[in-house]
Design a protein around this motif. Structure first.
Motif, PDB file in Angstrom:
ATOM      1  N   HIS A  47       0.825  -1.213   0.000  1.00 23.45           N
ATOM      2  CA  HIS A  47       0.000   0.000   0.000  1.00 23.45           C
ATOM      3  C   HIS A  47       0.862   1.267   0.000  1.00 23.45           C
ATOM      4  N   GLU A  61      -2.227   0.092   7.925  1.00 23.20           N
ATOM      5  CA  GLU A  61      -1.356  -0.982   7.445  1.00 23.20           C
ATOM      6  C   GLU A  61      -0.113  -0.420   6.756  1.00 23.20           C
ATOM      7  N   HIS A 119       2.585  -7.130   4.577  1.00 24.23           N
ATOM      8  CA  HIS A 119       1.210  -6.653   4.769  1.00 24.23           C
ATOM      9  C   HIS A 119       0.722  -6.970   6.175  1.00 24.23           C
ATOM     10  N   ALA A 120      -0.446  -6.447   6.501  1.00 26.67           N
ATOM     11  CA  ALA A 120      -1.138  -6.823   7.736  1.00 26.67           C
ATOM     12  C   ALA A 120      -2.580  -7.118   7.355  1.00 26.67           C
ATOM     13  N   GLU A 129      -6.045  -7.702  -1.983  1.00 33.95           N
ATOM     14  CA  GLU A 129      -4.753  -7.036  -2.180  1.00 33.95           C
ATOM     15  C   GLU A 129      -4.616  -6.511  -3.608  1.00 33.95           C
TER      16      GLU A 129
HETATM   17 ZN   LIG Z   1      -2.273  -5.341   2.450  1.00 32.35          ZN
END
Ligand SMILES: [Zn+2]
Length: 459
Positions: free
Chosen positions: A231, A246, A304-305, A338
């Motif tokens: 992101h 995130e 990522h989270a 995603e």
């Molecule tokens: Zn993500």
């Protein structure tokens, strides 16, 4: 304010509202995203904005006329939103150029190739007008990495030997030259020192970057790990119940992992981390892949989270690419989520490179996936020592960001940001350190079993 005044202002708002609908759109918000790769200005409005633009090369500035709007406080905010350390923008001026026409003049620090495009409403955003300002002379990421490594070496071996003896047939030198020729950065790769995405000063390859040699004259093999913080910019990624974004926690994790990678050698070969983004800006998914290929990365790790609609789900997951459908419906759902990053982050679909590059990355290979699964399994084992796992096996699905055909690539969902406990952990320095250690151990473990020198490189 009394009732009568309220009523009057209500009427006034109503009248204004009608007038504005008749004229065009209203500006709702403005945002500036500075980065060495490019700086972005976003103007969000409640309707489509018609624009005319003119680039003036000397001194470099971009004039954009936005039709059908009046200058309002939201738009005036742009002037103050430019930071003095913006790599590309020197300043922004706004003015009512003519009735219903606002002119923006963006003063630039260097020659720029602008991309101006509109985005339809998506997620939490209404209409967006996007001005992307790419340096005409793009930085060379591989040259930056090698220059960085040279600087470290010189510092370590002080007093530094003069780096003057050119070795014309050195493989590393050739690699740099090839990289320069093959560069497919959005702007044309010419020659100028520009700050690279890794934050290091970029030097030009021609003659200035000496290939590195170890004490006995043997060429070092620089092992490059591409770290891909998910992101960024207009795309915050998932947001935790406490407001944690995130995009912020994964960038911090990438920085911690970079420190460890840069301090490690594998069989005498130094490692270097390369970040696909090292600031808060949007990087399209195919550009992340392309950047990793540009530096000829040995591994690609997307950070990522996770998030879910309910607070309970927890634990880390690791994903690899799939050639034949997703390994579970949850994995398919995650990949679809995603892969939406480009829509929210704001991809210029009309840009020349986007379509061609995405096509190119649809040639995944069985070898890449097998190596990715090995890396992923080692990661799950190591992450399991410091935190909970959501799934004990590597899951597979069609993640766009894992499609480099020649680089083992995994996507790590470090924890559930939607789980309040895990959100706190993701924010804590202690857990970030543990996670970075675990990821570092898994990278070393992977290379111990799959030595990077044994892998043939397609250049
Ligand atoms: Zn993500």
């Amino acid at each position: 304010m009394n009732r009568r005044e309220l009523l009057q202002s209500g009427t006034l708002v109503l009248l204004l509202g009608t007038a504005q609908i008749a004229r065009g759109a209203t500006i709702l918000a403005v945002r500036v995203w500075p980065a060495p790769d490019y700086s972005r200005v976003t103007i969000e409005s409640d309707g489509h904005l018609a624009t005319k633009q003119l680039f003036v090369p000397s001194p470099p500035r971009l004039a954009v006329d936005i039709e059908g709007i009046e200058l309002n406080p939201a738009l005036r905010e742009l002037v103050a939103k430019v930071k003095p350390d913006d790599p590309n923008i020197a300043g922004i001026r706004v003015g009512q150029f003519a009735p219903n026409v606002v002119r923006l003049v963006i003063d630039l620090k260097l020659p720029i190739t602008p991309q101006v495009f509109a985005l339809d409403p998506v997620a939490a955003y209404q209409h967006r007008l996007v001005l992307d300002l790419y340096p005409t002379q793009a930085a060379d990421p591989l040259a930056a990495l090698i220059a960085e490594r040279l600087k470290d070496k010189e510092a370590a071996a002080a007093p530094a030997a003069p780096a003057s003896a050119a070795r014309p047939h050195d493989p590393l030198g050739d690699l740099i030259a090839q990289q320069t020729r093959k560069s497919t950065a959005p702007a044309s790769p010419a020659s100028a020192p520009v700050s690279g995405a890794s934050g290091a000063a970029t030097t030009r390859p021609e003659g200035q970057n000496q290939p590195q040699t170890s004490g006995n004259g043997k060429t070092e093999r620089l092992i490059i790990v591409a770290l891909d913080p998910g992101h960024g910019g207009e795309d915050p990624g998932a947001i935790g119940p406490g407001g944690t974004r995130e995009k912020d926690v994964v960038l911090r994790l990438a920085h911690r992992l970079r420190e460890r990678i840069n301090a490690t050698t594998i069989n005498g070969n130094p490692m270097r981390a390369y970040l696909t983004r090292d600031a808060d800006f949007f990087v399209p998914l195919h550009v992340r892949v392309n950047k990793a290929r540009q530096v000829k990365a040995d591994l690609f790790i997307s950070l990522h989270a996770d998030a879910f609609y309910t607070p309970r789900p927890q634990g880390a997951s690791v994903f690899a690419l799939s050639q034949s459908g997703a390994s579970s419906s949850a994995a398919r759902w995650m990949a679809a989520k995603e892969n939406k990053a480009d829509l929210i982050g704001g991809l210029n679909v009309k840009a020349k490179d986007a379509h061609v590059q995405r096509m190119l990355f649809d040639m995944s290979t069985t070898a890449q996936i097998n190596d990715s699964l090995k890396l992923g399994n080692t990661m799950l084992k190591e992450i399991g020592r410091v935190g909970k796992l959501h799934k004990a096996q590597v899951e597979q699905a069609g993640f766009a960001v894992l499609k480099a055909p020649d680089i083992p690539s995994v996507l790590v969902e470090a924890a559930f940001i939607s789980n309040p406990e895990e959100e706190t952990k993701l924010n804590s320095d202690a857990y970030q350190e543990q996670l970075a250690d675990a990821l570092m151990r898994s990278i070393e473990g992977y290379f111990a079993r799959n030595p990077p020198l044994a892998r043939s490189r397609s250049v």
